[in-house]
Design a protein around this motif. Structure first.
Motif, PDB file in Angstrom:
ATOM      1  N   GLU A   1       9.674   2.980  10.066  1.00  0.00           N
ATOM      2  CA  GLU A   1       9.883   2.527   8.693  1.00  0.00           C
ATOM      3  C   GLU A   1       9.188   1.177   8.481  1.00  0.00           C
ATOM      4  OE1 GLU A   1      13.518   0.876   5.918  1.00  0.00           O
ATOM      5  OE2 GLU A   1      13.956   2.494   7.336  1.00  0.00           O
ATOM      6  N   GLU A   2       9.267   0.305   9.490  1.00  0.00           N
ATOM      7  CA  GLU A   2       8.642  -1.011   9.375  1.00  0.00           C
ATOM      8  C   GLU A   2       7.120  -0.895   9.250  1.00  0.00           C
ATOM      9  OE1 GLU A   2       8.365  -4.905   8.682  1.00  0.00           O
ATOM     10  OE2 GLU A   2      10.232  -3.767   8.805  1.00  0.00           O
TER      11      GLU A   2
ATOM     12  N   ALA B   1       8.116   7.243   0.138  1.00  0.00           N
ATOM     13  CA  ALA B   1       8.382   5.834  -0.114  1.00  0.00           C
ATOM     14  C   ALA B   1       8.844   5.684  -1.553  1.00  0.00           C
ATOM     15  CB  ALA B   1       7.122   4.997   0.126  1.00  0.00           C
TER      16      ALA B   1
ATOM     17  N   ARG C   1       6.413  -0.119   5.696  1.00  0.00           N
ATOM     18  CA  ARG C   1       6.610  -1.314   4.872  1.00  0.00           C
ATOM     19  C   ARG C   1       5.435  -2.284   5.037  1.00  0.00           C
ATOM     20  NH1 ARG C   1      11.423  -1.688   2.354  1.00  0.00           N
ATOM     21  NH2 ARG C   1      13.038  -0.215   2.977  1.00  0.00           N
TER      22      ARG C   1
ATOM     23  N   VAL D   1      12.281   3.941   2.558  1.00  0.00           N
ATOM     24  CA  VAL D   1      11.274   4.733   3.268  1.00  0.00           C
ATOM     25  C   VAL D   1      12.014   5.857   3.980  1.00  0.00           C
ATOM     26  CG1 VAL D   1       9.574   4.752   5.144  1.00  0.00           C
ATOM     27  CG2 VAL D   1       9.748   2.759   3.629  1.00  0.00           C
TER      28      VAL D   1
ATOM     29  N   THR E   1       6.829  -4.096  -3.432  1.00  0.00           N
ATOM     30  CA  THR E   1       8.245  -3.968  -3.082  1.00  0.00           C
ATOM     31  C   THR E   1       8.679  -2.515  -2.961  1.00  0.00           C
ATOM     32  OG1 THR E   1       8.674  -6.033  -4.228  1.00  0.00           O
ATOM     33  CG2 THR E   1      10.584  -4.659  -3.718  1.00  0.00           C
ATOM     34  N   LEU E   2       9.156  -2.186  -1.765  1.00  0.00           N
ATOM     35  CA  LEU E   2       9.691  -0.851  -1.472  1.00  0.00           C
ATOM     36  C   LEU E   2      11.210  -0.907  -1.471  1.00  0.00           C
ATOM     37  CD1 LEU E   2       7.536   0.330   1.555  1.00  0.00           C
ATOM     38  CD2 LEU E   2       7.823   1.541  -0.581  1.00  0.00           C
TER      39      LEU E   2
END
Length: 100
Positions: free
Chosen positions: A27-28, A57, A31, A42, A38-39
């Motif tokens: 997930e990182e 996303a 991102r 995820v 801005t998310l």
């Protein structure tokens, strides 16, 4: 003539589907791929417990999703290029399709 920016017929305009992710992506990583946009969420897709190379996303608003689609489609993550598509209703419900 260009189409208007707002498309009310696309209710899930904040969601993009990513295809082509490295299987070890986190997930990182997603991102970081979208750094500066801005998310909210995820969702890494898995099938039978294994990564599929796809993710969904969800962005803070439709404008952020549109920006991401324009600026990040076919950009690379590691050695793979990532394709982006409007995400429709978001991730399908797989029996074991957890976020991580």
């Amino acid at each position: 003539a260009e189409a208007p920016a707002a498309q009310p017929e696309a209710p899930a305009g904040r969601v993009l589907r990513l295809r082509g992710l490295p299987f070890q992506s986190s997930e990182e990583d997603v991102r970081e791929f979208f750094a500066g946009i801005t998310l909210e969420a995820v969702h890494l897709m898995r099938r039978n417990g294994r990564a599929t190379g796809e993710a969904f996303a969800t962005f803070e608003d439709e404008g952020a999703a549109a920006e991401a689609l324009q600026t990040h489609n076919r950009q690379t993550m590691g050695h793979r290029y990532i394709e982006l598509f409007p995400g429709g209703d978001g991730p399908p419900a797989f029996p074991d399709g957890g976020a991580r």
